[in-house]
Every structure is written in structure tokens, then in C-alpha cells.
Design a protein around this motif. Structure first.
Motif, PDB file in Angstrom:
ATOM      1  N   TYR A 148       0.816  -1.217   0.000  1.00 53.31           N
ATOM      2  CA  TYR A 148       0.000   0.000   0.000  1.00 53.31           C
ATOM      3  C   TYR A 148       0.849   1.266   0.000  1.00 53.31           C
ATOM      4  O   TYR A 148       0.387   2.306  -0.480  1.00 53.31           O
ATOM      5  CB  TYR A 148      -0.981  -0.054   1.173  1.00 53.31           C
ATOM      6  N   TRP A 170      -0.461   3.616  -2.845  1.00 55.28           N
ATOM      7  CA  TRP A 170      -1.088   4.879  -2.453  1.00 55.28           C
ATOM      8  C   TRP A 170      -0.094   5.978  -2.129  1.00 55.28           C
ATOM      9  O   TRP A 170      -0.495   7.112  -1.880  1.00 55.28           O
ATOM     10  CB  TRP A 170      -2.017   4.633  -1.268  1.00 55.28           C
ATOM     11  N   TYR A 230      -4.644  -3.202   4.819  1.00 60.83           N
ATOM     12  CA  TYR A 230      -5.549  -2.560   3.862  1.00 60.83           C
ATOM     13  C   TYR A 230      -6.643  -1.781   4.581  1.00 60.83           C
ATOM     14  O   TYR A 230      -6.862  -0.590   4.309  1.00 60.83           O
ATOM     15  CB  TYR A 230      -6.176  -3.636   2.964  1.00 60.83           C
ATOM     16  N   LYS A 277      -7.139   2.363   4.870  1.00 62.43           N
ATOM     17  CA  LYS A 277      -8.370   3.036   4.428  1.00 62.43           C
ATOM     18  C   LYS A 277      -8.997   3.832   5.569  1.00 62.43           C
ATOM     19  O   LYS A 277      -9.495   4.949   5.356  1.00 62.43           O
ATOM     20  CB  LYS A 277      -9.367   2.002   3.891  1.00 62.43           C
ATOM     21  N   ASP A 332      -5.709   5.858   1.278  1.00 66.89           N
ATOM     22  CA  ASP A 332      -6.045   5.497  -0.096  1.00 66.89           C
ATOM     23  C   ASP A 332      -6.444   6.705  -0.926  1.00 66.89           C
ATOM     24  O   ASP A 332      -6.698   6.585  -2.127  1.00 66.89           O
ATOM     25  CB  ASP A 332      -7.150   4.452  -0.124  1.00 66.89           C
ATOM     26  N   GLY A 333      -6.511   7.878  -0.302  1.00 58.66           N
ATOM     27  CA  GLY A 333      -6.838   9.099  -1.029  1.00 58.66           C
ATOM     28  C   GLY A 333      -8.321   9.322  -1.210  1.00 58.66           C
ATOM     29  O   GLY A 333      -8.732  10.340  -1.753  1.00 58.66           O
TER      30      GLY A 333
END
Length: 489
Positions: free
Chosen positions: A93, A97, A323, A327, A332-333
Motif C-alpha cells: 500500500y 497509495w 488494507y 483506508k 487510499d486518497g
């Protein structure tokens, strides 16, 4: 004795003997180097005075831009930085990300099982030992990579999870969020002898008493508080599931919210997610309970977007915790708490002015936007129709991070802008809690005839010794006043 019973008994005996949460595991050697290189795990030297005797390792994706988030990931007992880098899934990630990851590493000289000292008040409190070393790593990484200091997060497994909770309590001004994986509440134990009791037993404290342990870790701090994810297996006989309930009680109390979940959700890997929202309706605390999982970090090998990591000692194939944690933190934007719109991020966000209690912002209008949501330090600060906004009710001489997102006619929020930092004007008191002897030694007070007096105000502090403790607030250069009732900062 049946083999299954014997295995369970041996596991409990071995784990309890360690007191650091895990007893066996694969130990590998982390790579070394003079500085962190993009695309590989590298050791970073000379990151500070390092009072905790730790090693710093870091991973930075190739082409990492300035202003990216920073994650700190703490390994469990008998593990090292490379183990956590290899198995936890955080590299995936970070690449996907765009953020840097720091992997602190302790050693057998600090603890015979290479556990972070979550149970030692001389090592896990503000300005001391391992906790201070980790914050020095954060400062070094932020300077080297140009990280967004308003988006620094910390996570850890087992003993690393216990240290994560301690760091969130001691440094809520450093960490915007945390994830405690199979770990313990902040300051549950303050000595090694008390550690096993925390691991295995209900401490029978109220949410307010748990919250007080956090508030006492940094007296005078009033927020914002970190957003905390809690991961726990229901079949964990090393760090018993009661610790997850205590962590929930602790951090919901700190946030000033109740202990009843705002919502629940079923996730992969027989996982139940319970969400506890803040007063603005945004998740402040999340509890992930993994049915049937023992002691370890939940991972889910595979190539799917929500799959990560690889199995190993105390890396358990259930669900990819990295993950869901990423989040939750917004790495994750995706916009948090505001829909799934397609409007682009506003450009040109800038600070147009500030006072001791306000910050004024403006940006370039987005076609199709009917309004804008302004975020302060990751949380919604307000909404506005025009492409400008004044945030009020702020603290003097304090830095805040801002982003803004456009909202379409259906109420969907688009992508957030690049962050800017604004600092209010004026000054605010700085508080110090110490013994009268230490106050005199630090130049905050003086003594005469065996009595200590605050410099500037000349207030009587009592006997000049190491037993009498006071909080002093510095209201101007060289001027200190008693602030035992609470820091006015």
C-alpha cells in the motif's frame, strides 16, 4: 493427555514466560545502509540521540512526492524490522497509495525477547527511552522525505501494539492515528511484573479510568486526538480479547463518545467491524474482531486490492489488516465521510491570512461544484459556497493542516486538494510538570533557604527537593506561573 490439550498448555506456558507477548518466531537480518533508498528497506543512521537504543529502517516508494503521509510500523516480540516489512503488507500500500513507512527495531539488549517495552514507564512515556527514539525517527523521516506532519500514523503488533497505544497517548500531537494489533491499552502496565496481568486479565477499570491514563500521559493536551483502529482475535490466549474491549473503552472515552457502536459490518476473514463515530459522524475508533484467530497480525495473501502480506510466525491468514487500517486513516486518497463524487481536487489552495484564533483560505473554483468541504487536520472543519473559507475558534501559535474538496449537486464529495499548513499568530503558554528540584535545575525556578520559587512570578512552590512536584506554565520568556489545576495552553 490428549495432544490438542498438551499443545494448548505448552503454548500458554511458553507465552506467559516471555511476558513480552510472543515466544517464538522467525528472526531474519534486516538490510542496512547509510540512508533510506527508494524501493527497498534500508537502515537509517544518525536519527537522533536515540535514548531507547533502537535501530531505524525505512521504506520509500520510488518517486514519492513531498507532502505524502508517513506510517510507523512496530514489530512484535522475537521479530525484527525485516520480518514486519516482509510479511505485514505495508509495502504494497505504500507503493499503491504513495507514503513512506518507518520500521523501528528493538533488540535483545533492551529485552531478552526483542519486545518493545510497552510495560516500562522509563521507556514508553513522553520524552523517554524507546518512545522518544521513535519520535526522533518520525522527525528525521519527515525532514528527509518532506512528509506531511499532519498525516503521521503508527501501528504495531503485540508488544509493538502495546507501544503503539503508549505512543498515541504520549504523543497525540505527533500521530494523527494508530492501529493496535493484538496489543494492549495505553499504560496498562508500568512495570514488568504487572505485564502478564494486563495480557490475560480484566483490569476492571471504567472507561473514564482508562481515558485518564491517556490524558495523564500528556497533561494539558486537549486534542485533536488520534483515530484508533483495534485488531483482535477471539481465540488469542496471549493477549486476551478483553484487551480489545479495554482499548475501545479507553479511546472512546478520550474522544468523549459512548461505548455503543454507531454501526457494525461483516468483513472477510470472519471479521466483525464495530465503528464508533465522533460527534461529527466520522469514525473515531474502529474495532475489528476476527473470529477464531489466535495471536498475530491478520494478513490475507493474494493479488486482490484488499489482499496483502505473507504467512509467517504470528502473521495469520484471515484478512488484510493493513488494507483496512490504511483506508480508515484515509491513506487510499478517498474522501472520508462525504460520498463518492468525481469532481477533481481544487487547485491553488493557499492561506490568505491568520490571527491568533482564525485562518483564512482560498482556492480556485471547480466547475460543477455547488459547495466545498474544508478539512482541518483530516477532520471536516466546515463547508462554504464560495472558494474561500475562514476557520475560527483556533488556538494561538498553533499549526494546522488544511485540505479542501468540492461537492457536486448530488452531495457527493470529490477528491481532496493538496495540503497546506497555516499557523495562527500570538503565543500560548508552554507547560512543564516536574519536581521542584528539576524545575530549579532547568531554570524555571530558583531556590532560597531550601524553598523553590517560580522564576518571574516568584510563586512559592514548597520545599526544594525531588518529592514535591508542580506544573509550571511559561506565559512569556522567563516568566513561570503555577498551573497545577491544568495547563492554560
Amino acid at each position: 493427555m490428549r495432544p490438542s490439550v498438551l499443545r494448548r498448555l505448552l503454548r500458554r506456558v511458553t507465552f506467559t514466560a516471555v511476558l513480552g507477548l510472543v515466544a517464538t518466531g522467525l528472526v531474519t537480518t534486516a538490510s542496512t545502509g547509510p540512508a533510506a533508498a527508494a524501493g527497498s528497506l534500508q537502515q537509517v543512521s544518525n536519527f537522533g540521540t536515540n535514548p531507547g537504543n533502537l535501530a531505524m529502517y525505512a521504506y520509500t516508494p520510488t518517486g514519492l512526492p513531498a507532502g505524502a503521509p508517513l506510517v510507523v510500523a512496530l514489530h512484535g516480540c522475537t521479530q525484527n524490522a525485516n520480518d514486519y516489512f516482509t510479511h505485514s503488507g505495508w509495502q504494497k500500500y505504500a507503493d499503491l497509495w504513495g507514503f513512506a513507512v518507518v520500521f523501528p527495531q528493538t533488540n535483545s539488549a533492551n529485552n531478552s525477547s526483542s519486545c518493545f517495552s510497552w510495560f516500562d514507564a522509563t521507556r514508553n512515556t513522553r520524552g523517554k527511552g524507546e518512545a522518544a527514539s521513535v519520535v526522533q525517527m518520525v522527525n528525521t523521516a519527515a525532514a528527509q522525505y518532506g512528509s506531511d506532519t499532519h498525516r503521521v500514523f503508527v501501528t504495531g503488533l503485540s508488544a509493538g501494539g502495546g507501544m503503539t497505544a503508549d505512543l498515541l497517548a504520549a504523543y497525540p500531537d505527533v500521530f494523527a492515528g494508530g492501529a493496535v494489533d493484538s496489543g494492549l491499552p495505553a499504560q496498562c502496565a508500568t512495570t514488568l511484573t504487572a505485564a502478564s496481568g494486563c495480557q490475560q486479565n480484566n483490569q476492571n477499570l471504567t472507561p473514564a479510568q482508562w481515558g485518564d491514563k491517556v490524558r495523564a500521559a500528556n497533561p494539558g493536551y486537549t486534542g485533536p486526538w488520534p483515530r484508533v483502529a483495534i485488531w483482535q482475535g477471539t481465540a488469542d490466549y496471549t493477549v486476551y480479547p478483553v484487551n480489545a474491549s479495554e482499548l475501545r473503552d479507553q479511546w472512546t472515552n478520550v474522544w468523549g463518545i459512548g461505548q455503543s457502536a454507531s454501526s457494525t459490518q461483516s468483513l472477510p476473514g470472519s471479521t466483525t467491524l464495530s465503528v464508533y463515530n465522533d460527534t461529527a459522524g466520522k469514525p473515531a475508533v474502529e474495532l475489528y474482531s476476527v473470529a477464531g484467530m489466535g495471536h498475530g497480525l491478520p494478513i490475507a495473501p493474494g493479488s486482490g486490492a484488499d489482499q496483502c502480506g505473507s504467512t509467517g510466525a504470528y502473521f495469520l491468514s484471515t484478512i488484510c489488516s493493513s488494507y483496512w487500517t490504511a483506508k480508515f486513516w484515509g491513506l487510499d486518497g478517498a474522501p472520508t465521510g462525504g460520498g463518492t463524487g468525481t469532481l477533481p481536487a481544487p487547485a491553488g489552495l493557499g492561506v490568505t491570512g491568520s490571527t491568533d484564533s482564525t485562518v483564512s483560505l482560498s482556492w480556485t473554483a471547480v466547475p460543477g461544484a455547488v459547495s466545498y468541504t474544508v478539512y482541518r487536520d483530516g477532520s471536516a472543519a466546515g463547508s462554504t459556497g464560495p472558494a474561500s473559507f475562514t476557520d475560527s475558534g483556533l488556538t494561538a501559535a498553533t499549526s494546522y493542516g488544511y485540505t479542501v474538496a468540492a461537492v457536486d449537486s448530488a452531495g457527493n464529495t470529490g477528491a481532496r486538494s493538496a495540503a497546506v499548513t497555516a499557523t495562527t499568530t500570538g503565543s500560548r503558554p508552554q507547560c512543564f510538570t516536574a519536581s521542584n528540584y528539576a524545575h530549579v535545575a532547568a531554570g524555571r525556578a530558583h531556590q532560597s533557604g531550601g524553598i523553590a520559587y517560580a522564576n518571574g512570578s516568584n510563586q512559592n512552590l514548597g520545599l526544594w527537593n525531588t518529592f514535591v512536584t508542580h506544573t509550571l506554565a511559561q506565559t512569556s520568556p522567563g516568566w513561570f506561573v503555577l498551573a497545577d489545576a491544568g495547563c492554560p495552553a
